[in-house]
Design an enzyme around this catalytic site. Sequence first.
Site, mmCIF file in Angstrom:
data_model
loop_
_atom_site.group_PDB
_atom_site.id
_atom_site.type_symbol
_atom_site.label_atom_id
_atom_site.label_comp_id
_atom_site.label_asym_id
_atom_site.label_seq_id
_atom_site.Cartn_x
_atom_site.Cartn_y
_atom_site.Cartn_z
ATOM 1 N N ASP A 145 2.064 -3.960 -9.441
ATOM 2 C CA ASP A 145 1.873 -5.307 -9.964
ATOM 3 C C ASP A 145 2.310 -5.412 -11.417
ATOM 4 O O ASP A 145 3.044 -6.332 -11.806
ATOM 5 C CB ASP A 145 0.408 -5.718 -9.820
ATOM 6 C CG ASP A 145 -0.029 -5.814 -8.370
ATOM 7 O OD1 ASP A 145 0.852 -5.820 -7.490
ATOM 8 O OD2 ASP A 145 -1.241 -5.875 -8.122
ATOM 9 N N HIS A 169 0.829 -1.216 0.000
ATOM 10 C CA HIS A 169 0.000 0.000 0.000
ATOM 11 C C HIS A 169 0.862 1.263 0.000
ATOM 12 O O HIS A 169 0.405 2.337 0.383
ATOM 13 C CB HIS A 169 -0.985 0.003 1.168
ATOM 14 C CG HIS A 169 -2.095 -0.991 1.009
ATOM 15 N ND1 HIS A 169 -3.326 -0.653 0.497
ATOM 16 C CD2 HIS A 169 -2.145 -2.321 1.256
ATOM 17 C CE1 HIS A 169 -4.089 -1.744 0.468
ATOM 18 N NE2 HIS A 169 -3.388 -2.761 0.914
ATOM 19 N N SER A 188 -1.476 -11.382 -7.966
ATOM 20 C CA SER A 188 -1.685 -10.539 -9.129
ATOM 21 C C SER A 188 -2.051 -11.325 -10.380
ATOM 22 O O SER A 188 -1.519 -11.091 -11.465
ATOM 23 C CB SER A 188 -0.449 -9.672 -9.389
ATOM 24 O OG SER A 188 -0.763 -8.581 -10.208
ATOM 25 N N SER A 189 -2.994 -12.234 -10.243
ATOM 26 C CA SER A 189 -3.457 -12.999 -11.397
ATOM 27 C C SER A 189 -4.094 -12.102 -12.447
ATOM 28 O O SER A 189 -3.932 -12.341 -13.655
ATOM 29 C CB SER A 189 -4.457 -14.070 -10.941
ATOM 30 O OG SER A 189 -5.556 -13.489 -10.249
ATOM 31 N N GLY A 222 -7.241 -14.954 -6.690
ATOM 32 C CA GLY A 222 -7.589 -14.476 -5.357
ATOM 33 C C GLY A 222 -6.537 -14.719 -4.310
ATOM 34 O O GLY A 222 -6.805 -14.587 -3.120
ATOM 35 N N ALA A 223 -5.321 -15.064 -4.728
ATOM 36 C CA ALA A 223 -4.275 -15.404 -3.771
ATOM 37 C C ALA A 223 -3.350 -14.237 -3.459
ATOM 38 O O ALA A 223 -2.384 -14.396 -2.726
ATOM 39 C CB ALA A 223 -3.448 -16.581 -4.296
#
Length: 385
Positions: free
Chosen positions: A175, A36, A129-130, A125-126
Amino acid sequence: MSQGVERVTAAFRDAFGGEADGVWTAPGRVNLIGEHTDYNEGFVLPFAIDLAARVALRVRDDGAMRLVSTAEAESGTSQLSVQGLRPEHASGWSVYPAGVVWAFKERGIDVPGFDLVLDSDVPLGAGLSSSHAIECAVATALNDLTAARLDAQQLVLATQRAENAFVGAPTGIMDQSASLRGRSGHAVFLDCRDQSAELVPFDAASAGLVTLVIDTRVAHSHADGGYASRREACELGAEVLGVKALRDVSVEELDEARGLMDEMTFRRVRHVVTEDQRVLDTVAALRESGPGAIASFLDASHASMRDDFEISCDELDTAVEASRAAGAIGARMTGGGFGGSAVALVPLAEEDRVRSAVLAAFAERGFRSPRLFTVTPADGARRLA
């Protein structure tokens, strides 16, 4: 990687007949430290991982986009048009390639129609950064096929624009920077103010360590309110302190800042300011001493995200605590928070013990069994075939 090319090209033939014009790939990423901080114009230290999205793509002459994924949950074909494309036209995973098309067209690039098959082994969702892996693979493909000649920084900004304005997620540039600029054996030290990037050696294996990812399987979403509210708190803190972004606040100035804002906003600010310093300290330690010297920064980062930014969850805390107790030298949650994954630096000799301890801790608490796997720094987005 050759198996991945064969799989996606075979899927393309099954879906559309004939051969694709090419295959492109872009990796997911693990953020080693710096959470962040990106949208606060600060510093981050991610690395591209050896899990990636691959797209096989063939140009069409009718302006249609036909999109297919090999994932069982995304069966079927989505059909869109490159003309008059708007966010409400896309749904599910198709928002990511559609968003890239939209962002390219906004730049005045003539994007043709195309058939596309996606095959990805980046867990959804892991916190790895899919979604950005998909966007960067598509952007790299379209950059080649349209001869747009966008450089890495322009591709970073185009995919960020797709995320922010089309997908609706207020993310920064970390990302896609890792996915587009990564290199094997290195982390990407990124200054999010001027988008400059340096490669920093990160070879855990040479230090007798493995980078263990613990996917809690608690899904998270950057488009939800938790992420947005943290960003709003950071913007408020910067406004109160009279600075352009929290990047401009030093650790030494935090005591004075406490008296200028409410306690919650202060804690959000404190996380970002101290996290920026931890990134700088981690980069220095990696350059001077190697991966074994960064453990304390990982631990402090997790505590800050848990207590000040409040983006951890019981599963992430369990992953960090269990791995540390079993022999990891440092661990932290990684990604936007509210679920996703933790990352732990583990001595190779202790890997099995750490894995067993994490699985046992999750079972004892009645949590869904996590997925555990090791990752290594990998090369960034490129054409494969």
